[in-house]
Structures are given as structure tokens and as C-alpha cells.
Motif scaffolding. Structure first.
Motif, mmCIF file in Angstrom:
data_model
loop_
_atom_site.group_PDB
_atom_site.id
_atom_site.type_symbol
_atom_site.label_atom_id
_atom_site.label_comp_id
_atom_site.label_asym_id
_atom_site.label_seq_id
_atom_site.Cartn_x
_atom_site.Cartn_y
_atom_site.Cartn_z
ATOM 1 N N THR A 96 -6.600 -4.697 2.938
ATOM 2 C CA THR A 96 -5.843 -3.459 2.735
ATOM 3 C C THR A 96 -4.636 -3.413 3.662
ATOM 4 O O THR A 96 -3.506 -3.118 3.236
ATOM 5 C CB THR A 96 -6.729 -2.228 2.980
ATOM 6 O OG1 THR A 96 -7.863 -2.282 2.125
ATOM 7 C CG2 THR A 96 -5.968 -0.942 2.708
ATOM 8 N N TRP A 100 5.162 6.425 -1.052
ATOM 9 C CA TRP A 100 5.328 7.476 -2.047
ATOM 10 C C TRP A 100 6.687 8.150 -1.841
ATOM 11 O O TRP A 100 7.195 8.240 -0.725
ATOM 12 C CB TRP A 100 4.190 8.476 -1.953
ATOM 13 C CG TRP A 100 4.267 9.541 -3.016
ATOM 14 C CD1 TRP A 100 4.342 10.891 -2.844
ATOM 15 C CD2 TRP A 100 4.331 9.325 -4.431
ATOM 16 N NE1 TRP A 100 4.424 11.523 -4.039
ATOM 17 C CE2 TRP A 100 4.427 10.580 -5.055
ATOM 18 C CE3 TRP A 100 4.322 8.181 -5.237
ATOM 19 C CZ2 TRP A 100 4.505 10.745 -6.435
ATOM 20 C CZ3 TRP A 100 4.402 8.340 -6.609
ATOM 21 C CH2 TRP A 100 4.490 9.606 -7.194
ATOM 22 N N THR A 134 -0.819 7.389 4.448
ATOM 23 C CA THR A 134 -1.448 6.065 4.451
ATOM 24 C C THR A 134 -1.904 5.700 5.856
ATOM 25 O O THR A 134 -3.011 5.175 6.051
ATOM 26 C CB THR A 134 -0.460 5.011 3.925
ATOM 27 O OG1 THR A 134 -0.148 5.308 2.565
ATOM 28 C CG2 THR A 134 -1.049 3.613 4.002
ATOM 29 N N GLN A 139 -5.142 7.414 6.710
ATOM 30 C CA GLN A 139 -6.338 6.894 6.041
ATOM 31 C C GLN A 139 -6.738 5.511 6.575
ATOM 32 O O GLN A 139 -7.928 5.211 6.693
ATOM 33 C CB GLN A 139 -6.108 6.855 4.532
ATOM 34 C CG GLN A 139 -5.935 8.264 3.954
ATOM 35 C CD GLN A 139 -6.253 8.338 2.478
ATOM 36 O OE1 GLN A 139 -7.300 7.872 2.027
ATOM 37 N NE2 GLN A 139 -5.347 8.929 1.721
ATOM 38 N N ASN A 188 -13.012 0.575 -1.844
ATOM 39 C CA ASN A 188 -12.413 1.480 -2.825
ATOM 40 C C ASN A 188 -11.014 1.915 -2.392
ATOM 41 O O ASN A 188 -10.074 1.962 -3.202
ATOM 42 C CB ASN A 188 -13.310 2.696 -3.021
ATOM 43 C CG ASN A 188 -12.842 3.602 -4.137
ATOM 44 O OD1 ASN A 188 -12.535 3.121 -5.230
ATOM 45 N ND2 ASN A 188 -12.786 4.891 -3.881
ATOM 46 N N LYS A 189 -10.848 2.210 -1.114
ATOM 47 C CA LYS A 189 -9.559 2.676 -0.591
ATOM 48 C C LYS A 189 -8.476 1.602 -0.702
ATOM 49 O O LYS A 189 -7.281 1.922 -0.732
ATOM 50 C CB LYS A 189 -9.713 3.093 0.870
ATOM 51 C CG LYS A 189 -10.358 4.457 1.076
ATOM 52 C CD LYS A 189 -9.416 5.586 0.737
ATOM 53 C CE LYS A 189 -10.041 6.929 1.018
ATOM 54 N NZ LYS A 189 -9.122 8.049 0.674
ATOM 55 N N GLU A 244 -6.487 2.485 -3.694
ATOM 56 C CA GLU A 244 -5.743 3.737 -3.528
ATOM 57 C C GLU A 244 -4.518 3.534 -2.646
ATOM 58 O O GLU A 244 -3.416 4.021 -2.961
ATOM 59 C CB GLU A 244 -6.656 4.802 -2.922
ATOM 60 C CG GLU A 244 -5.947 6.127 -2.664
ATOM 61 C CD GLU A 244 -6.821 7.137 -1.954
ATOM 62 O OE1 GLU A 244 -6.261 8.055 -1.325
ATOM 63 O OE2 GLU A 244 -8.066 7.000 -2.014
ATOM 64 N N LEU A 245 -4.673 2.814 -1.551
ATOM 65 C CA LEU A 245 -3.571 2.633 -0.615
ATOM 66 C C LEU A 245 -2.660 1.477 -1.013
ATOM 67 O O LEU A 245 -1.481 1.468 -0.671
ATOM 68 C CB LEU A 245 -4.126 2.412 0.796
ATOM 69 C CG LEU A 245 -5.006 3.550 1.337
ATOM 70 C CD1 LEU A 245 -5.512 3.216 2.731
ATOM 71 C CD2 LEU A 245 -4.254 4.878 1.337
ATOM 72 N N THR A 267 -1.024 0.277 -7.712
ATOM 73 C CA THR A 267 -1.375 -0.401 -8.956
ATOM 74 C C THR A 267 -1.304 -1.915 -8.841
ATOM 75 O O THR A 267 -2.162 -2.635 -9.374
ATOM 76 C CB THR A 267 -0.448 0.071 -10.088
ATOM 77 O OG1 THR A 267 -0.524 1.500 -10.181
ATOM 78 C CG2 THR A 267 -0.831 -0.554 -11.410
ATOM 79 N N THR A 309 -4.280 -4.162 -8.063
ATOM 80 C CA THR A 309 -5.328 -4.420 -9.047
ATOM 81 C C THR A 309 -5.079 -5.685 -9.865
ATOM 82 O O THR A 309 -5.905 -6.041 -10.713
ATOM 83 C CB THR A 309 -5.467 -3.237 -10.027
ATOM 84 O OG1 THR A 309 -4.292 -3.154 -10.849
ATOM 85 C CG2 THR A 309 -5.667 -1.929 -9.281
#
Length: 407
Positions: free
Chosen positions: A266, A277, A291, A294, A351-352, A355-356, A359, A362
Motif C-alpha cells: 500500500t 483526490w 490518506t 489512514q 482491503n485498505k 481504497e487508498l 482503481t 486493482t
């Protein structure tokens, strides 16, 4: 006539392990092996294939023998350090981190229930680099303790019949430890060399995660076992021992490693590829304040989980010289607390990552979903919700944790 299954083919080479002498060397070797395992981790997950030279490198490093007692030539590293070693390897490749998990538990069975002659022989094999795998659990029963495999006396030895599942590491093993019930319904553990007639390893593990653990099926069909290879494992739970909390400590260490891997990727992905963002008003995702928060929260929760893991290891170390009802219960409670946090941070961190990372994290080329798949699958080893119950029941009612492999 029915066609008898053929044992899975995998190159099993004679071992030639290095001897690790102390804890500092064990940790150094673990970091060195982890660096090699990390190189092709994602590719091994994609293909479900582990080259024999990788498994050999791992077991010949000497790491699989570090828990052997000193009086038999081993380093006898502390439980706390062994958990560290497992977490280090699992952060590189948690499937390979898991394959010796039961090997270490089997060495503990040998320590607890073996005769001096059995200990000398099987500890010697472990120090040479022989890999032990389990054939303990079964699928389809009422619960995990519903064992149907049988062992019966025949001549000067024994015969086992049964079907085993979740046999982690079975494809790569030099020896399989098969659990079966005798006439008195007592659990006996039989060590069987790979290639023995009647022992069939089926490479049918097809889970979405921990894909290369080879946790498939093992069949025992009129499998003959010498009396010398039999251990009365039921005795490990007739009186207080560390067998249960030790098994749980090793699984918690794997989950801690999965969380480390997810957080590592991550951080790297956010630094290199993620976009901030639009409302953050910054140039880079690594400068996005939400970010940053988190990432900090994940790191703190992982540190907390690893601190409890270390504390749990030390609780086992304190109990080892003279295990009794109280200090074994204390060790089980310490491991339960650690397992809650290692489970939760492994799932949360994996999972995070998406999110961080956004797209583009993935995309298949990154194969980052392996972290979540590994976390989700391995944390199903036993229900962590019961760890909350164990701790709460102790605090409210003074009820000691049950004695079995999952406590």
C-alpha cells in the motif's frame, strides 16, 4: 475394479540443511530467505506452482529446525522469536510461511510426547532438513474434532485407514504425520515417510487464497506404521501443555505477516502510482491528509497486533519450564488477544490497499488481491469471534480457556 488414486508427483530431494545456532542467526536467515521468496511471490500465486528449488532453499536454510531443543542439537529459539521468524517469512510469501506451521507444531508434539529415542531420531531428521506435514483434520464431520480415521494394532505395528483434508504442506513433505483414533478413541499421531505404500497425497487444494500451501487431501489405505513412529498425542490435552496456544501463536504470526505485506505494498503504491483526490489540493497522493491518516492508523494497529504477538510468545516462554493450569491459561489468553488483532489488521490492511491505491491498484498485473485472498482464507483457520468469548468468559466468570489445538 475401482481405480486407486495415485500420489501427486513433486520432486522430493534429500535434505542438507544448515544448522542455525542461536536466535540472532535465525532472524538474520529469516530475512535473507524472505528476500528470495518475495521476488516471485505474485507469480507463484498466479500459477499455483512452487519450484522445488524454492522449497529446498527454504528448508535447507535451517529455519525448519530452529525450535529443536538444545539437548538434541537445535537452537531452541524462544516462542517469541519463532513467531517473529514466521511473520518475516509470511510477509514475503504467506503460503510458504504457512507450510512449516504444522511442522513446528509436530516438533512440539515430539517434544511433549516422544520418548528420548523418538526425540533423538525425529529431531535429528528435522535438523537435517526433513520437512514434516500434517494429515490431521478431516472434512465433512460434525466439527473439527470429529475424526473418523482409525489406527489398529497389526502384528508388531499398526495399520491406518482414513481420509484427511487441509493437509498443509503435504505435496512438499518428506514425512506426513497422520492423526487417527485407536480402539479406545484416543488420538494417536503416526509419522509416515513419503512414498510409503498406502499413503496417497492428492494435490487438490483450490482455495482462492493461500494458493500454494498444498493444503489438500491425504489418503491412508491399509497404511502400515511401525510402533516406533507412533506418538500418543491425546496426552497433550489430558494435562496442561502449551500445544494449543503454541499452534495458535503460529497461525497469528502468519496473519501478522500478511498484514505487513499488504501495508508494505500500500505504501509503495501510494507513493509511486496513486493520485490525490481533487479536493485535497496537493500534488501527490502521499500528501493527501486523509490518506496519511489512514496509513498511520494501519501502522499503529499493526504495531499493536505485533506487540500482542510478542507478548503472547513471551507468555508461552514463561510457562514452558513448568506448565500448569494457571500459566497455560494465561498463555492461551495472551494468544487469543493477539489473534484477534492479527486477524483484524490482516483483513483491514489488505482491503485498505485498494481504497487508498485507487482503481489502478486493482489491475491484474499487480495481483494485489492476493493479500486480501490470503488474509480472508487464512483467518478462517478458526473463528476469531470465539477469542472474544474466551477472554470475556475469563474476565467475567474466571473460566479458563478450553484445551485443544484451537485455544
Amino acid at each position: 475394479m475401482p481405480v486407486l488414486p495415485v500420489s501427486a508427483d513433486y520432486p522430493i530431494h534429500p535434505p542438507h540443511a544448515e544448522l542455525i545456532h542461536d536466535e540472532a542467526q535465525a532472524l538474520a536467515v529469516a530475512h535473507r530467505v524472505a528476500a528470495v521468496l518475495l521476488e516471485q511471490d505474485a507469480e507463484r500465486d498466479r500459477t499455483r506452482q512452487v519450484p522445488a528449488d524454492i522449497v529446498d532453499l527454504y528448508s535447507n536454510s535451517g529455519l525448519w529446525g530452529i525450535s529443536v531443543p538444545r539437548e538434541f542439537g537445535g537452537a531452541q529459539v524462544s516462542y517469541a522469536v519463532l513467531a517473529q521468524v514466521i511473520a518475516i517469512i509470511s510477509a514475503a510469501d504467506p503460503s510458504l510461511g504457512q507450510i512449516p506451521q504444522n511442522h513446528y507444531c509436530l516438533l512440539e508434539d515430539i517434544r511433549l510426547q516422544g520418548t528420548p529415542e523418538q526425540q533423538a531420531y525425529f529431531f535429528g531428521l528435522a535438523l537435517q532438513g526433513h520437512r514434516f506435514a500434517n494429515a490431521l483434520s478431516e472434512t465433512g464431520g460434525k466439527n473439527v474434532q470429529d475424526i473418523q480415521a482409525t489406527i489398529r494394532r497389526q502384528g508388531d505395528g499398526y495399520v491406518i485407514n482414513g481420509r484427511k483434508g487441509y493437509c498443509t504442506g503435504s505435496l512438499y513433505a518428506h514425512w506426513l504425520a497422520v492423526l487417527a483414533l485407536d480402539e479406545a478413541q484416543n488420538a494417536q499421531l503416526a509419522f509416515v515417510q513419503r512414498g510409503t505404500e498406502g499413503l496417497v497425497v492428492i494435490d487438490d487444494w483450490d482455495s482462492m487464497g493461500q494458493r500454494t500451501t498444498s493444503s489438500g487431501t491425504v489418503l491412508a489405505e491399509a497404511l502400515r506404521v511401525p510402533a516406533f513412529n507412533l506418538f500418543p498425542t491425546h496426552r497433550s490435552y489430558d494435562s496442561p501443555t502449551l500445544a494449543g496456544p503454541f499452534a495458535q501463536l503460529t497461525t497469528a504470526a502468519i496473519d501478522a505477516g500478511i498484514a505487513r505485506a499488504a501495508l508494505r505494498d500500500t505504501v509503495q503504491f501510494v507513493q509511486q502510482f496513486a493520485r490525490p483526490w481533487i479536493d485535497a489540493g496537493v500534488e501527490k497522493a502521499s500528501e493527501d491528509p486523509l490518506t496519511i491518516i489512514q496509513i498511520g492508523a494501519l501502522d499503529i494497529r499493526l504495531e499493536a497486533a505485533e506487540a500482542l504477538l510478542e507478548r503472547a510468545g513471551k507468555a508461552l516462554d514463561a510457562a514452558r519450564p513448568a506448565p500448569d493450569e494457571d500459566n497455560v491459561a494465561h498463555a492461551s489468553l495472551a494468544v487469543a488477544r493477539a489473534k484477534v488483532l492479527t486477524t483484524e489488521i490482516a483483513i483491514e490492511a489488505s482491503n485498505k490497499l485498494f481504497e487508498l491505491g485507487g482503481t489502478r491498484s486493482t489491475l491484474k498485473k499487480h495481483n494485489f488481491d492476493r493479500h486480501w485472498r490470503n488474509a480472508r482464507v487464512h483467518t478462517l483457520h478458526d473463528p476469531v469471534r470465539w477469542k472474544y468469548h474466551v477472554v470475556g468468559n475469563w474476565l467475567l466468570n474466571g473460566t479458563k480457556p478450553p484445551r485443544h489445538d484451537w485455544s
